[in-house]
Design a protein around this motif. Sequence first.
Motif, PDB file in Angstrom:
ATOM      1  N   ASP A  35      38.986  40.676  52.995  1.00  0.00           N
ATOM      2  CA  ASP A  35      38.202  41.248  51.891  1.00  0.00           C
ATOM      3  C   ASP A  35      36.712  41.097  52.189  1.00  0.00           C
TER       4      ASP A  35
ATOM      5  N   VAL B   7      36.255  46.902  42.269  1.00  0.00           N
ATOM      6  CA  VAL B   7      37.199  46.750  43.374  1.00  0.00           C
ATOM      7  C   VAL B   7      37.388  48.087  44.086  1.00  0.00           C
TER       8      VAL B   7
ATOM      9  N   LYS C 141      38.941  45.437  49.188  1.00  0.00           N
ATOM     10  CA  LYS C 141      40.150  44.640  49.438  1.00  0.00           C
ATOM     11  C   LYS C 141      41.070  45.259  50.479  1.00  0.00           C
TER      12      LYS C 141
ATOM     13  N   ASP D  48      39.890  49.594  46.953  1.00  0.00           N
ATOM     14  CA  ASP D  48      41.073  49.267  47.734  1.00  0.00           C
ATOM     15  C   ASP D  48      41.022  49.992  49.074  1.00  0.00           C
TER      16      ASP D  48
END
Lengths: 432, 571
Positions: B23, B41, B6, B43
């Motif tokens: 993303d 996920v 992301k 980051d």
Amino acid sequence: MEIVKNVVCPFCGMLCDDIICKVEGDEIVGTLNACRIGHSKFVHAEGAERYKKPLIRKNGELVEVTMEEAIDKAATVLAESKRPLMYGWSCTDCDAQAVGVELAEEAKAIIDNTASVCHGPSVLALQDVGYPICTFGEVKNRADVVVYWGCNPMHAHPRNLSRLVFSRGFFRERGLADRTVIVVDPRKSDSSKLADIHLQLDYDKDYELLDAMRAVLLGNEILYDEVAGIPKETIYEAVDVLKNAKFGVLFFGMGITHSRGKHRNIDTAICLVTDLNDSAKFTLIPMRGHYNVTGFNQVCTWESGYPFCVDFATGSARYNPGETGSNDLLQNKETDGMMVVASDPGAHFPQKALERMAEIPVISIEPHRTPTTEMADIIIPPAIVGMEAEGTAYRMEGVPIRMRKVVDIGLLSDKEILERILTRVKEINASK
Amino acid sequence: MEHIIKNGIVYDPLNNIDGEQKDICIKDGKIVDSVSADANVTDASGQIIMPGGVDPHTHIAGAKVNVGRMIRPEDSKKDVVGRAPGQRGGSGFSVPSTFMTGYRYAQMGYTTAMEAAMPPLLARHTHEEFHDTPIIDHAAYPLFGNNWFVMQYLKEGDLDKTAAYASWLLRATKGYAIKIVNPAGTEAWAWGGNVHGIDDPAPYFDVTGGEIIKGLAEVNEMLGLPHPIHLHCNDLGHPGNYETTLKSFDIPKGIKANPITGNRDKVLYATHVQFHSYGGTNWRDFVSEAPKIADYVNKNDHIVIDVGQVTLDETTTMTADGPMEYDLHTLNGLKWANCDVELETGSGVVPFIYSGKAPVPSSQWAIGLELFLLVNDPEKICLTTDSPNAGPFTRYPRVMSWLMSNKYREDMIENHVHKWAQKKTSIATIDREYSFFEIAQISRATPAKVLGLSDTKGHLGVGADADIAIYPFNPETQDPSTDYMKLEEALTAASYVFKDGEIVVKDGKVVNIGLPGRCYWVNSIYDEELEKQIVGEVETMFKRYYSVNFANYAVQDEYLPRSTPVDGVIL
Ligand code: SF4
Ligand SMILES: [Zn+2]
């Protein structure tokens, strides 16, 4: 009877790959194309006792045990020793050698191969001054000058001459007649008989002769009537042949790597070959003995950065031959546990090293009864690569060939045995 | 397994994405449109995202590479790493051991690297080392430019036979491209000679370098190979060689690209052009002719080059250009290794010290940068150091920083290199700075495309392999032009690298080696009948002149743990 073709001979560094094997059941009963020594390896003619089951010495007697027990004991020796040594490796395939290097890393061991007692000086020399070589086919197709220095191919590498020198090459249509053969050897041998020029030098005078030849090549005169027992005119004549070669090759063996001067001899020999390229084309090939001694040096180098004498005691590779060689470690009584794979130091090491081997636990991964297994506490018999198992080997000048499996005798390969030991050593280390 | 990365700032030239926050979704090793809410996920806020790096020309596996390691324990001692959980140890600065090679590429965010020179007879050795090189996808280019069969068939003017032989040899060696090194020259070296220029014939075979380049360029397209001919020109490293270089570049012009797989439009890949861009007649009056070479590349559309950037390190040179290595040895006096390979090729290895204090290496450093900065279109140039020839691949981050920062270059020119860099080249007059988009082009998009692998490599679009690099450098708050040291650090140690959708590097450290790398090779069959005939001829030659049996020559499938054939023509 079954016929298997294109088999690779697991004996000497010529790694002949045109052998035809006659097979009955799980036995090789005959061969075609192999030389006398290759043939006897295939048909087990040497009569050595073959082990088929793992053995452990208990109260001085070797007793049969399960594979699990043997693997566990071997792993325990490696994991518990402070300075374990893993030696040999020259008569097995590269996959086994690769597992060996990882096992050495895991066990913080020293790993070393038979080069340390044969062509070790050649390795040190090529690290000093370089390594100008060629593949066998270049010799056969192009060489008009072939030098054998300190080796007797007729006996140690029986098909070297027939495959590369007697045979016709692309630019050497008449075979031997198109070539000048020089043998440098203090003795008369079956090889020197074939030579156009035999430089029968005094023992231990290789360095002097090489140096004189380099001096002549560089345009200097010899101030003495003879050097190393060779009249100076003969030296001039020989240098003349060398420097006018269209394509020359120097094969060299233990007679020069182990005469006085050792790696300094090879340094100078390599420099001579390098210098010769000023006027001629010249290359060299070390006459490596065991069929895959070269392979070990290759594998160990691409995995660790160094060809032999690699010490993983600190957790990373360290290389210091003279300190990290097998004989250094044994004779200094540093080694407190030893694994021998695919070789026979019991027959070849000096007395002082053998004394140490007798004092410490020794594991031998070895198909036959040998002087080493006589001293071993754990014996694990593998299938023989090139006959009973597949794998890669490197010919003396570095050509890799896949060894074939000809018969199945249901034993684990060296690689499989070593993988099991590695798994067990990891478990022991994890529980420490 | 699903992942989503992301908030990163994405540079993906093949999809025209230039620094957009975006993303990236990953499923089962591939990039996909979307993932479920269960996806892991990562980051990447304030960080750069690029496709995994693709190195189109490096020397990492095989006989001469290992000779480079073996003859230089002094190089191994300079850089040693120990065993760590799940990871092997190793050593080597300019020629790292195999495991280290895989780790080091991955740490820089590179996930594909091509071995640029494989002697067919020793192909098995290259594949054995690939086997021990973790993480990165790879391929090897067999050497064709001094091969007896090629020279003989070309002499007879028989392109069909040349093509049938080439497709057979690619399959037999599990090779990927037609590599040509000093055509006719290495055969001359087998007798201690060399050729000069493209019109000087090989002894006995009597074909010239120019004829070999022409013939193989045509064969390359007859076979529909994914990559164009990969050419190391004649006269490498000689003052005045730029004329040979330009003549060589012109030979395949007019041939039409015909890849069966991929969508390259070029018919010539010329490698380490830095070494081929010299004017003058000797090392005293030597000057850079990089502007002329760059001009040629700018004006012609059939060619892609790589640079072979000198990094000013002590390194190990290694090439199939046997005579060049011997010349280098006579020049620098350092140890010389050589291996002539029967009927096929040769090679040499010599250590070399590119010192910034010395005039010639400093000029070479500048010439490489001139090429990068004067070729206008990054779709025509790839980043390489011809590792380890002009410097080790581990210096790519530094090269990228030189390209992105004129200040960094000025500091080098003023304080760290010999004044010849200014005197003999135009480097001090060029102030162009690469953008991140352009860096992604020369290290990802352009090599992937010219390799014919841009369906799955070198971009981040849906369907691509999920090979992704994330770098801890914020282009919105940091300026590569002034923060060039930070940039170099960031590019050396990626914060994350994904390979086939798995995290293999985190915070610059290898955390997982994932699957074995793919080995790409070209599956092409040119006229089955003709192939049978030429294989018969090849077998006869084997019986008489090879030292290995025909039956033991081809590389067995066992050597490729993740064999990935790529189609050429199959007729
Ligand atoms: S020369 Fe060596 S490899 Fe060849 S058959 Fe004899 S022992 Fe075997
Ligand atoms: Zn290269």
